[in-house]
Each structure stands twice: as structure tokens, then as C-alpha cells.
Design a protein around this motif. Structure first.
Motif, mmCIF file in Angstrom:
data_model
loop_
_atom_site.group_PDB
_atom_site.id
_atom_site.type_symbol
_atom_site.label_atom_id
_atom_site.label_comp_id
_atom_site.label_asym_id
_atom_site.label_seq_id
_atom_site.Cartn_x
_atom_site.Cartn_y
_atom_site.Cartn_z
ATOM 1 N N TRP A 158 0.884 -1.169 0.000
ATOM 2 C CA TRP A 158 0.000 0.000 0.000
ATOM 3 C C TRP A 158 0.913 1.208 0.000
ATOM 4 N N PHE A 186 -7.946 -0.367 12.434
ATOM 5 C CA PHE A 186 -6.998 -0.376 11.329
ATOM 6 C C PHE A 186 -7.683 -0.105 9.985
ATOM 7 N N PRO A 187 -7.136 0.819 9.196
ATOM 8 C CA PRO A 187 -7.574 0.947 7.802
ATOM 9 C C PRO A 187 -7.251 -0.340 7.047
ATOM 10 N N VAL A 188 -7.989 -0.576 5.979
ATOM 11 C CA VAL A 188 -7.816 -1.807 5.206
ATOM 12 C C VAL A 188 -7.624 -1.474 3.732
ATOM 13 N N ASP A 233 -10.421 1.094 2.681
ATOM 14 C CA ASP A 233 -9.986 2.487 2.662
ATOM 15 C C ASP A 233 -9.167 2.794 1.413
ATOM 16 N N TRP A 234 -8.638 1.744 0.799
ATOM 17 C CA TRP A 234 -7.841 1.880 -0.421
ATOM 18 C C TRP A 234 -7.937 0.573 -1.193
ATOM 19 N N HIS A 278 -11.485 -3.017 10.801
ATOM 20 C CA HIS A 278 -11.925 -1.655 11.114
ATOM 21 C C HIS A 278 -12.300 -1.520 12.598
ATOM 22 N N ARG A 333 2.223 3.285 3.175
ATOM 23 C CA ARG A 333 1.762 2.669 4.423
ATOM 24 C C ARG A 333 2.622 1.453 4.763
ATOM 25 N N THR A 341 2.285 -2.126 6.432
ATOM 26 C CA THR A 341 1.115 -2.988 6.582
ATOM 27 C C THR A 341 1.453 -4.391 7.061
ATOM 28 N N ASP A 387 0.557 0.570 10.127
ATOM 29 C CA ASP A 387 -0.458 1.552 9.732
ATOM 30 C C ASP A 387 -1.786 0.913 9.346
ATOM 31 N N ALA A 388 -1.723 -0.286 8.752
ATOM 32 C CA ALA A 388 -2.936 -0.802 8.112
ATOM 33 C C ALA A 388 -2.796 -2.286 7.812
#
Length: 223
Positions: A29, A106-108, A132-133, A102, A32, A34, A79-80
Motif C-alpha cells: 500500500w 486499522f484501515p484496510v 480504505d484503499w 476496522h 503505508r 502494513t 499503519d494498516a
């Protein structure tokens, strides 16, 4: 005198078949750090696939609870989460897994080819299950997808339907999105790269080019 017994139930882990886990990645990502989980099973048969062991829909060695435990242990360090594959959209538990990550803060990110537009549209419709991305693989023009990815023309059309779905979600919800394609010299993808880039531009995005490594002149990967 009667006694009361109190039982507690733990929420079951999402049913996402996890073939492998990278506890720390700086490449899955952009920008980020991860944890990256790879799902087991992919209906595509891309010649350049670097993870052929993930193609078959066989029992996975890991439970998604292991991913969640790793994330909990790495709050402040990671971060994610990125869910890759295989093809995560082939897994019925994908939305539940995204929601579970989530819930613990954590963003995913999601890597996908858009194989199942109905499932993709469903997870994008709900903020709890919406990634999120997304790193979306635009593998080829629809007419070339059968030879590049081993799919039928019907599936090829569905994958391009998913392209429009993710672009709409990015525009309407502010979801991060990267469109990318993998190619090799002389491939039908390279021969038509201008059309692919135009298709991405018409949807408001640049197309990131990734050159396949370890492939022969026909794009076939050899480990």
C-alpha cells in the motif's frame, strides 16, 4: 438456593481463508506500513502469476483470527492491513474480515482484479466493510482478458464492470484507489497500452505500469 451461571461468547472470526501472512510490508500500500494477508483461491489463470500455489481453492493453513491478533499486537507499529491473494473477492467472508479490522482501529487495503462485481458493490456500499484503499488490477482490455487471465468473455465484462464500480466509489466516498496493470515486452497488453491508459484517464485516474519479472517471451512465469 439457585445459582446463576454467566457465560460469555466471543465473536467468531471472519471466515476468510488465509494462505499466508506478511507481518511487515512497505510495498503493498503506497506510503503505508502494513500487515498483508493472502487469501487462498483464485479463479484467474494469469500466465505471469507469481503465486500459483494460491490458485487452488484448498483448505487454508491460517485463520483470520491470527491476522487480527497480529494487528492488535502491532498497534502503533503498523499503519494498516492489506488483503491480497489469490483473489479476495472470491471469498464470501471478505466484507466481514474488513469490518473486523476496522473495529480494532486499522484501515484496510484490498488487492483485487474485480472478479465478482456483485460482492464488490456490496462491500463498497457499507462504510464498515468498505476498504480504505484498493489496488485494482486492470489486467487487459476486455477482448484480451481471456488470453491474458484465462477467463471467459462474460467474466471479462464483469471485471470491467468492477472497474467502473471502484472508480465510482473512489469519487463518491473518497476511497483511495490505484489502477495498475502488469505487462511484459511484446505482450498484447503492451501493444494496447495506450487504450488502457485512456480508459483509466477517462475514469479520472492514471494507470500504474508494473513489468512482470521472471517471465519468458510469452509472459509465462517460471519460479
Amino acid at each position: 438456593m439457585s445459582s446463576l451461571s454467566v457465560t460469555t461468547s466471543q465473536k467468531p472470526s471472519p471466515n476468510l481463508p488465509v494462505a499466508g501472512i506478511i507481518p511487515f510490508s512497505a510495498t503493498d500500500w503506497p506510503g503505508r506500513l502494513t500487515v498483508t494477508a493472502f487469501t487462498q483461491g483464485c479463479p484467474l489463470r494469469c500466465s505471469y502469476c507469481h503465486n500459483p500455489s494460491l490458485q487452488e481453492f484448498t483448505p487454508a493453513p491460517h485463520d483470520f483470527s491470527e491476522v487480527l491478533d497480529l494487528l492488535r499486537a502491532r498497534h502503533g507499529l503498523i499503519d494498516a492491513l492489506v488483503i491480497s491473494g489469490g483473489e479476495p473477492l472470491a471469498c464470501a467472508g471478505l466484507g466481514e474480515a474488513i469490518s473486523a479490522a476496522h473495529e480494532i482501529g486499522f484501515p484496510v487495503g484490498l488487492h483485487t482484479s474485480g472478479y465478482v462485481p456483485a460482492r464488490l458493490g456490496s462491500i463498497l456500499a457499507d462504510s464498515a466493510t468498505r476498504p480504505d484503499w484498493i489496488g485494482f488490477d486492470v489486467k487487459a482490455l476486455p477482448e484480451h482478458l481471456p488470453s491474458v487471465a484465462g477467463v471467459t468473455s462474460v467474466v471479462a465484462a464483469r471485471m470491467w464492470e468492477s472497474l467502473d464500480i471502484v472508480c465510482t466509489a473512489a469519487r463518491e466516498h473518497g476511497m483511495g484507489l490505484q489502477l495498475r496493470t502488469t505487462l511484459w515486452p511484446g505482450s498484447v497488453i503492451e501493444q494496447n497500452i495506450d487504450q488502457l491508459q485512456d480508459a483509466a484517464a477517462q475514469r479520472g485516474h492514471a494507470l500504474v505500469l508494473q513489468w512482470a519479472r521472471g517471465v519468458d517471451a510469452d509472459g509465462v512465469y517460471s519460479a
